[in-house]
Design a protein around this motif. Structure first.
Motif, mmCIF file in Angstrom:
data_model
loop_
_atom_site.group_PDB
_atom_site.id
_atom_site.type_symbol
_atom_site.label_atom_id
_atom_site.label_comp_id
_atom_site.label_asym_id
_atom_site.label_seq_id
_atom_site.Cartn_x
_atom_site.Cartn_y
_atom_site.Cartn_z
ATOM 1 N N ALA A 126 0.827 -1.210 0.000
ATOM 2 C CA ALA A 126 0.000 0.000 0.000
ATOM 3 C C ALA A 126 0.861 1.259 0.000
ATOM 4 N N VAL A 127 1.920 1.268 0.792
ATOM 5 C CA VAL A 127 2.799 2.430 0.877
ATOM 6 C C VAL A 127 3.496 2.665 -0.462
ATOM 7 N N ALA A 128 3.982 1.590 -1.077
ATOM 8 C CA ALA A 128 4.646 1.742 -2.376
ATOM 9 C C ALA A 128 3.685 2.325 -3.407
ATOM 10 N N TYR A 129 2.448 1.859 -3.396
ATOM 11 C CA TYR A 129 1.460 2.363 -4.355
ATOM 12 C C TYR A 129 1.118 3.825 -4.062
ATOM 13 N N ALA A 130 0.966 4.153 -2.772
ATOM 14 C CA ALA A 130 0.619 5.527 -2.392
ATOM 15 C C ALA A 130 1.736 6.514 -2.718
ATOM 16 N N ILE B 222 -0.793 10.159 -3.963
ATOM 17 C CA ILE B 222 -1.986 10.033 -3.108
ATOM 18 C C ILE B 222 -1.604 9.853 -1.646
ATOM 19 N N GLY B 223 -0.367 9.388 -1.391
ATOM 20 C CA GLY B 223 0.078 9.232 -0.013
ATOM 21 C C GLY B 223 0.257 10.547 0.712
ATOM 22 N N ALA B 224 0.265 11.656 -0.014
ATOM 23 C CA ALA B 224 0.375 12.974 0.631
ATOM 24 C C ALA B 224 -0.943 13.384 1.270
ATOM 25 N N ILE C 20 -6.133 -2.678 0.124
ATOM 26 C CA ILE C 20 -7.026 -2.754 -1.037
ATOM 27 C C ILE C 20 -7.659 -1.394 -1.296
ATOM 28 N N GLN C 21 -8.116 -0.738 -0.229
ATOM 29 C CA GLN C 21 -8.753 0.570 -0.383
ATOM 30 C C GLN C 21 -7.771 1.596 -0.957
ATOM 31 N N THR C 22 -6.536 1.519 -0.540
ATOM 32 C CA THR C 22 -5.512 2.443 -1.043
ATOM 33 C C THR C 22 -5.316 2.276 -2.548
ATOM 34 N N HIS C 23 -5.416 1.051 -3.017
ATOM 35 C CA HIS C 23 -5.238 0.773 -4.437
ATOM 36 C C HIS C 23 -6.482 1.070 -5.267
ATOM 37 N N GLY C 24 -7.605 1.325 -4.601
ATOM 38 C CA GLY C 24 -8.838 1.542 -5.352
ATOM 39 C C GLY C 24 -9.218 0.296 -6.127
ATOM 40 N N GLY C 25 -9.674 0.465 -7.361
ATOM 41 C CA GLY C 25 -10.048 -0.677 -8.186
ATOM 42 C C GLY C 25 -8.897 -1.624 -8.442
#
Length: 379
Positions: free
Chosen positions: A254-258, A268-270, A330-335
């Motif tokens: 999740a962190v890597a994706y954000a 989006i992690g900001a 999962i929520q962080t990644h959206g779809g």
């Protein structure tokens, strides 16, 4: 108790993490989806000594404690390779045999646990008896020099890939633990159709007049109750470790994706709506890890009663943390979180399992209410 792990434990974690990264989630999930076993991973981990870190040195193990084995389990899960049979075979079965087995039983089984060439399942749950072990109906009786076993067990992991099953049964004087080879006559099993992506399968076991030799019962027949608790505390500690490791894996994804996913030129992690939930779960995972290390330290120092309380708390905390971690990832990644490409949706059922097994969060809360808070029982 130190709140900082030893240099040896830290080095062990680093080595296991590097080893498990060679396999990773693509290997692990690919094997699970194909209905195959993670044999190569298990065998190499055994050869490197990681599966046997808690087996006594005189039997080829590392001579460490359950805390060392839990660290191995956690790092494997954090690398995307959560080995369920690690919770069972080297943690429960090897521990019980090392503590209570006869010299002959130790010599027969422990070297195989140490190098990973032996796998053993553990069977306590029955269709009408889960957490209430007093209602177990699987029974064993003496017949001359032999033992004869009858009964049913359910939700038993990995029976199709083990050499034997350590079965909790009832005899006239109380519970005993019986080693049942998987090729024993009268022993059959049926796979339970699970909607969960894991290499290890679940089974219902049937024992129909299974005749076993006199040395099938672990140690002394009058020590069964002690043996059960000696196995259940490591089971909870290992379950918590696998949960925290899986939570770390989910949060890292999740962190890597954000960090790399941008909206209006901003990662989006900001945004606090993404950052704060992940930060909160990170705190919860670290707290669960700390309680798990406390439980392991208590167990390894021989304080079984205190270890039981801490192990239950660690299992509860880890179960809640991993369920929240996978959900938020999962929520962080959206779809994208529901696609196979990102490998999160397949973790959802397994993360919920951590709140159910090896003991449900409700039964943990019952335990804490009655034993820690001294509140009256409702049952």
């Amino acid at each position: 108790m130190s709140f900082v792990e030893s240099e040896e434990r830290i080095a062990l974690r680093k080595a296991v993490a590097e080893f498990a990264a060679k396999y990773g989630p693509e290997y692990f999930t690919g094997k699970a989806r194909a209905g195959e076993k993670t044999t190569e991973l298990w065998e190499e981990a055994g050869k490197l000594g990681y599966l046997g870190v808690a087996v006594p040195e005189e039997y080829g193990g590392g001579g460490g404690g359950i805390g060392d084995l839990a660290a191995v389990c956690e790092e494997m899960a954090a690398a995307g390779c959560p080995l369920l049979l690690m919770v069972v075979s080297p943690a429960i079965c090897a521990t019980v045999i090392a503590r209570f087995g006869t010299d002959e039983q130790k010599s027969k089984w422990l070297p195989g646990f140490a190098d990973g060439t032996v796998k053993m399942a553990f069977a306590i749950t029955e269709p009408d008896a889960g957490s209430n072990a007093h209602k177990l109906k699987t029974h064993v009786r003496r017949d001359g020099d032999d033992w004869v076993l009858n009964g049913t067990k359910t939700y038993i992991s990995g029976v199709d890939e083990v050499d034997a099953v350590l079965v909790v049964a009832i005899q006239e004087t109380g519970p005993v633990l019986v080693i049942v080879p998987t090729d024993a006559e009268g022993f059959t099993w049926h796979e339970i159709d699970m909607d969960i992506v894991m290499p290890e399968k679940q089974f219902t076991l049937f024992f129909d007049d299974v005749r076993l030799p006199s040395d099938a019962v672990v140690g002394s027949p009058d020590q069964g109750l002690l043996q059960i608790f000696a196995g259940l505390n490591p089971e909870r500690i290992m379950g918590a470790s696998m949960g925290t490791g899986t939570a770390r894996h989910a949060i890292s994804k999740a962190v890597a994706y954000a960090q790399q996913r941008t909206v209006w030129d901003t990662p989006i992690g900001a945004h606090q709506g993404i950052a704060h939930p992940l930060a909160k779960i990170h705190v919860e995972v670290e707290l669960a890890r700390l309680m798990t290390q406390k439980a392991a330290a208590l167990y390894d120092s021989g304080r079984d009663k205190q270890a039981g309380e801490a192990a239950n708390m660690a299992k509860y905390a880890a179960g809640e943390a991993v369920a929240a971690a996978v959900d938020q990832a999962i929520q962080t990644h959206g779809g994208n979180g529901l696609t196979r490409e990102f490998g999160l949706a397949s973790m959802l059922a397994a993360s919920r399992l951590s709140r159910i097994a090896p003991v449900s969060r409700e039964m943990v809360l019952n335990f804490v209410a009655q034993n820690s808070l001294k509140l009256p029982r409702s049952y």
